[in-house]
Design an enzyme around this catalytic site. Structure first.
Site, PDB file in Angstrom:
ATOM      1  N   ASP A  16       0.872  -1.176   0.054  1.00 26.87           N
ATOM      2  CA  ASP A  16      -0.043   0.051  -0.004  1.00 26.87           C
ATOM      3  C   ASP A  16       0.811   1.264  -0.137  1.00 26.87           C
ATOM      4  O   ASP A  16       2.045   1.175   0.451  1.00 26.87           O
ATOM      5  CB  ASP A  16      -0.874   0.039   1.315  1.00 26.87           C
ATOM      6  CG  ASP A  16      -2.133   1.147   1.342  1.00 26.87           C
ATOM      7  OD1 ASP A  16      -2.341   1.399   0.057  1.00 26.87           O
ATOM      8  OD2 ASP A  16      -2.546   1.012   2.288  1.00 26.87           O
ATOM      9  N   ASN A  64     -10.872  -3.333  -6.276  1.00 27.30           N
ATOM     10  CA  ASN A  64      -9.885  -2.444  -7.030  1.00 27.30           C
ATOM     11  C   ASN A  64     -10.739  -1.874  -8.191  1.00 27.30           C
ATOM     12  O   ASN A  64     -10.554  -0.885  -8.733  1.00 27.30           O
ATOM     13  CB  ASN A  64      -8.562  -2.875  -7.217  1.00 27.30           C
ATOM     14  CG  ASN A  64      -7.591  -2.750  -6.098  1.00 27.30           C
ATOM     15  OD1 ASN A  64      -6.773  -3.232  -5.869  1.00 27.30           O
ATOM     16  ND2 ASN A  64      -7.995  -1.882  -4.909  1.00 27.30           N
TER      17      ASN A  64
HETATM   18  C1  FPP Z   1      -1.950   0.223  -3.168  1.00 28.85           C
HETATM   19  O1  FPP Z   1      -1.463   1.514  -3.406  1.00 28.85           O
HETATM   20  C2  FPP Z   1      -1.440  -0.580  -4.085  1.00 28.85           C
HETATM   21  C3  FPP Z   1      -2.261  -1.069  -5.117  1.00 28.85           C
HETATM   22  C4  FPP Z   1      -3.637  -0.972  -5.314  1.00 28.85           C
HETATM   23  C5  FPP Z   1      -1.635  -1.811  -6.250  1.00 28.85           C
HETATM   24  C6  FPP Z   1      -0.472  -2.557  -5.792  1.00 28.85           C
HETATM   25  C7  FPP Z   1       0.181  -2.961  -7.165  1.00 28.85           C
HETATM   26  C8  FPP Z   1       1.369  -2.836  -7.554  1.00 28.85           C
HETATM   27  C9  FPP Z   1       2.443  -2.719  -6.500  1.00 28.85           C
HETATM   28  C10 FPP Z   1       2.071  -3.167  -8.661  1.00 28.85           C
HETATM   29  C11 FPP Z   1       1.587  -4.339  -9.506  1.00 28.85           C
HETATM   30  C12 FPP Z   1       2.372  -5.633  -8.907  1.00 28.85           C
HETATM   31  C13 FPP Z   1       2.973  -6.609  -9.459  1.00 28.85           C
HETATM   32  C14 FPP Z   1       2.994  -8.171  -9.018  1.00 28.85           C
HETATM   33  C15 FPP Z   1       3.319  -6.412 -10.765  1.00 28.85           C
HETATM   34  P1  FPP Z   1      -2.590   2.912  -3.702  1.00 28.85           P
HETATM   35  O2  FPP Z   1      -2.676   3.264  -4.999  1.00 28.85           O
HETATM   36  O3  FPP Z   1      -3.789   2.485  -2.925  1.00 28.85           O
HETATM   37  O4  FPP Z   1      -1.656   3.891  -2.752  1.00 28.85           O
HETATM   38  P2  FPP Z   1      -2.506   5.043  -1.784  1.00 28.85           P
HETATM   39  O5  FPP Z   1      -3.174   4.559  -0.705  1.00 28.85           O
HETATM   40  O6  FPP Z   1      -1.157   5.813  -1.411  1.00 28.85           O
HETATM   41  O7  FPP Z   1      -3.265   5.981  -3.038  1.00 28.85           O
END
Ligand code: FPP
Length: 227
Positions: A16, A64
């Site tokens: 996250d 998501n």
């Molecule tokens: C949360 O950050 C992250 C996600 C919803 C996506 C996680 C995906 C990756 C790290 C990349 C893809 C993975 C692979 C295995 C290729 P957020 O966007 O919710 O962050 P925030 O809470 O700060 O807005």
């Protein structure tokens, strides 16, 4: 010290903070996700030295889909790129890819790429399980319904039908970025897992941070309800 020496076989991570990482730098959210993928790549490579049997990563939840269409598209494209660019490395270093969640519901070209990647990495000894279109409540419901169809709804029968049935028991669940919740991730599997929350944003998370979590894990006394 290796993960095995610390008594950990299976670590899962809620990755996250990509959005906040980008926002702090006045960059588009997609850059945060790109840096998030780089953090995944570096961690998988670092993990091979740690002797961990399984690393499970929450990459895309069934919730998501509620994000804006362009962000969902960016995440899917990053997934496509990641599989293409990192599959040879997985094969070369004996990393078995596993996907948990309702991944057959993703775009057909991603399903085809994943099918191919699963087949080509099947012989690997360390598992990287990626949760895609994953929701733990949905996983438990699917497992319970399959167990019922076989005539027995016991904890053991449900567990045997979970997407994670072939993985070692979950030892440690990490969440980055300072949020303290499970967000529908591995609810069943976390029953006796240790929890570790860190303020580090996912793009900044390095193998040293995993080592720190494993060091803390090694100090925990696990009683599984006994005393
Ligand atoms: C949360 O950050 C992250 C996600 C919803 C996506 C996680 C995906 C990756 C790290 C990349 C893809 C993975 C692979 C295995 C290729 P957020 O966007 O919710 O962050 P925030 O809470 O700060 O807005």
């Amino acid at each position: 010290m290796t993960a095995a020496a610390r008594g950990a076989r299976h670590v899962a991570i809620i990755m996250d903070g990509n959005g906040r990482w980008a926002k702090r730098r006045h960059l588009p959210r997609v850059v945060g996700h790109q840096r998030g993928v780089e953090a995944v790549r570096a961690l998988v490579r670092g993990c091979r030295q740690l002797g961990l049997e399984c690393l499970t990563l929450y990459a895309f939840s069934s919730e998501n889909w509620k994000r804006p269409e362009d962000e969902v598209g960016d995440l899917m494209n990053l997934m496509r790129k990641f599989i293409k660019s990192d599959l040879p490395d997985f094969i070369e270093h004996g990393v078995r890819l596993k996907i948990i969640g309702d991944w057959q519901g993703l775009a057909p070209d991603i399903v085809t790429m994943l099918d191919d990647a699963l087949e080509r990495t099947a012989g690997g000894s360390m598992t990287v399980a990626v949760a895609l279109n994953y929701g733990s409540q949905q996983e438990i419901a699917r497992a319970a319904s399959r167990a019922a169809a076989k005539g027995q709804v016991t904890p053991e029968a449900i567990e045997a039908e979970l997407d994670t049935a072939d993985l070692p028991p979950l030892d440690l669940l990490i969440r980055t970025s300072g949020e303290v919740r499970l967000s529908n991730f591995l609810l069943w599997q976390a029953a006796y897992a240790e929890m570790y929350f860190t303020d580090v944003l996912w793009p900044d998370f390095k193998v040293e941070h995993l080592q720190a979590a494993l060091d803390e894990f090694a100090t925990r006394e696990r009683r599984y309800g006994g005393r």
